[in-house]
Design an enzyme around this catalytic site. Sequence first.
Site, PDB file in Angstrom:
ATOM      1  N   CYS A 103     -35.711  12.545 -28.032  1.00  0.00           N
ATOM      2  CA  CYS A 103     -34.258  12.655 -27.976  1.00  0.00           C
ATOM      3  C   CYS A 103     -33.587  11.298 -28.263  1.00  0.00           C
ATOM      4  O   CYS A 103     -33.644  10.831 -29.386  1.00  0.00           O
ATOM      5  CB  CYS A 103     -33.857  13.259 -26.631  1.00  0.00           C
ATOM      6  SG  CYS A 103     -32.337  14.199 -26.740  1.00  0.00           S
TER       7      CYS A 103
ATOM      8  N   ARG B 102     -26.657  12.920 -34.297  1.00  0.00           N
ATOM      9  CA  ARG B 102     -26.564  12.919 -32.828  1.00  0.00           C
ATOM     10  C   ARG B 102     -25.730  14.091 -32.328  1.00  0.00           C
ATOM     11  O   ARG B 102     -24.812  14.543 -33.018  1.00  0.00           O
ATOM     12  CB  ARG B 102     -25.916  11.627 -32.325  1.00  0.00           C
ATOM     13  CG  ARG B 102     -26.738  10.397 -32.549  1.00  0.00           C
ATOM     14  CD  ARG B 102     -26.015   9.166 -31.996  1.00  0.00           C
ATOM     15  NE  ARG B 102     -25.801   9.271 -30.561  1.00  0.00           N
ATOM     16  CZ  ARG B 102     -24.840   8.631 -29.901  1.00  0.00           C
ATOM     17  NH1 ARG B 102     -24.000   7.845 -30.549  1.00  0.00           N
ATOM     18  NH2 ARG B 102     -24.715   8.784 -28.605  1.00  0.00           N
TER      19      ARG B 102
ATOM     20  N   ILE C 270     -31.399  18.845 -24.637  1.00  0.00           N
ATOM     21  CA  ILE C 270     -30.249  18.375 -23.844  1.00  0.00           C
ATOM     22  C   ILE C 270     -29.402  17.469 -24.723  1.00  0.00           C
ATOM     23  O   ILE C 270     -29.832  16.357 -25.066  1.00  0.00           O
ATOM     24  CB  ILE C 270     -30.717  17.612 -22.588  1.00  0.00           C
ATOM     25  CG1 ILE C 270     -31.652  18.482 -21.729  1.00  0.00           C
ATOM     26  CG2 ILE C 270     -29.513  17.143 -21.764  1.00  0.00           C
ATOM     27  CD1 ILE C 270     -32.320  17.743 -20.596  1.00  0.00           C
TER      28      ILE C 270
ATOM     29  N   HIS D 188     -37.079  17.517 -24.924  1.00  0.00           N
ATOM     30  CA  HIS D 188     -37.559  16.762 -23.754  1.00  0.00           C
ATOM     31  C   HIS D 188     -38.886  17.325 -23.267  1.00  0.00           C
ATOM     32  O   HIS D 188     -38.909  18.105 -22.300  1.00  0.00           O
ATOM     33  CB  HIS D 188     -36.531  16.853 -22.617  1.00  0.00           C
ATOM     34  CG  HIS D 188     -35.396  15.892 -22.752  1.00  0.00           C
ATOM     35  ND1 HIS D 188     -35.319  14.721 -22.037  1.00  0.00           N
ATOM     36  CD2 HIS D 188     -34.306  15.922 -23.543  1.00  0.00           C
ATOM     37  CE1 HIS D 188     -34.213  14.066 -22.369  1.00  0.00           C
ATOM     38  NE2 HIS D 188     -33.571  14.779 -23.284  1.00  0.00           N
TER      39      HIS D 188
ATOM     40  N   GLU E 246     -41.108  16.167 -21.467  1.00  0.00           N
ATOM     41  CA  GLU E 246     -41.477  15.774 -20.094  1.00  0.00           C
ATOM     42  C   GLU E 246     -40.943  16.766 -19.068  1.00  0.00           C
ATOM     43  O   GLU E 246     -41.316  16.724 -17.899  1.00  0.00           O
ATOM     44  CB  GLU E 246     -40.982  14.349 -19.797  1.00  0.00           C
ATOM     45  CG  GLU E 246     -39.490  14.202 -19.525  1.00  0.00           C
ATOM     46  CD  GLU E 246     -38.612  14.230 -20.766  1.00  0.00           C
ATOM     47  OE1 GLU E 246     -39.120  14.517 -21.870  1.00  0.00           O
ATOM     48  OE2 GLU E 246     -37.389  13.996 -20.628  1.00  0.00           O
TER      49      GLU E 246
HETATM   50  N1  GLN Z   1     -26.937  12.561 -26.836  1.00  0.00           N
HETATM   51  C1  GLN Z   1     -27.831  11.465 -26.576  1.00  0.00           C
HETATM   52  C2  GLN Z   1     -27.667  10.349 -27.608  1.00  0.00           C
HETATM   53  O1  GLN Z   1     -27.065  10.541 -28.593  1.00  0.00           O
HETATM   54  C3  GLN Z   1     -29.261  11.923 -26.575  1.00  0.00           C
HETATM   55  C4  GLN Z   1     -29.458  12.936 -25.464  1.00  0.00           C
HETATM   56  C5  GLN Z   1     -30.795  12.899 -24.823  1.00  0.00           C
HETATM   57  O2  GLN Z   1     -31.574  11.950 -24.968  1.00  0.00           O
HETATM   58  N2  GLN Z   1     -31.055  13.909 -24.051  1.00  0.00           N
HETATM   59  O3  GLN Z   1     -28.141   9.287 -27.398  1.00  0.00           O
END
Ligand code: GLN
Length: 198
Positions: free
Chosen positions: A81, A108, A135, A172, A174
């Site tokens: 992420c 992003r 997320i 994610h 994890e």
């Molecule tokens: N939205 C976050 C970013 O742009 C990333 C989200 C995440 O790591 N769960 O850095």
Amino acid sequence: MKIAVLALQGAFAEHIRVMQELKVETVEIRQLRDLENNPDIAGLILPGGESTVQGKLLNELGLMEPLREKIRSGLPVLGTCAGLILLASGIANDSNRYFATLPVTVTRNAYGRQSGSFNARDDFGDFGKISMTFIRAPIISSVDNPEVKILSSTDGAITGVRYRNQLGITFHPELDNDYVVHKYFKEIAAGYAGTNGN
Ligand code: GLN
């Protein structure tokens, strides 16, 4: 074998827990000294969180250059992420660039800020279907080198890639209990440790 986890911000504790479940020693990287004291690491995990915050801290702490150098010279890295955003050579909707070692372009917050969290079950590499938790995730909007291997996609958007020693995942891993991604990364790190005597 020792795996470093960048522990500046975000979901680093969860990655440490998974690696411990897999009987891998971990070391938290919070400052330059942590890196200098552990020259024998066999891998690096860049957790999810907020890429802008993590990027700013990496620069302020003098960690950006030395970590980039290690990634360039072959240290296995798993970026999830925000961690993937740090690795990406292109960010479609952000003028910041961080390590920029992974030849992909990411977008992003590609799913919108509010409806940005969801679960999917899709194939990951040769490992069959796994559960994936997204997320406020980015998507990998383009792959910018023919050597980049696509490992996973959901609804037509690329969510996992490998380029040499670098694994980039938009979700994610994890937070799910199968540890497929971490086991895969552990294998890559073990191969590296084997050739580097760690
Ligand atoms: N939205 C976050 C970013 O742009 C990333 C989200 C995440 O790591 N769960 O850095």
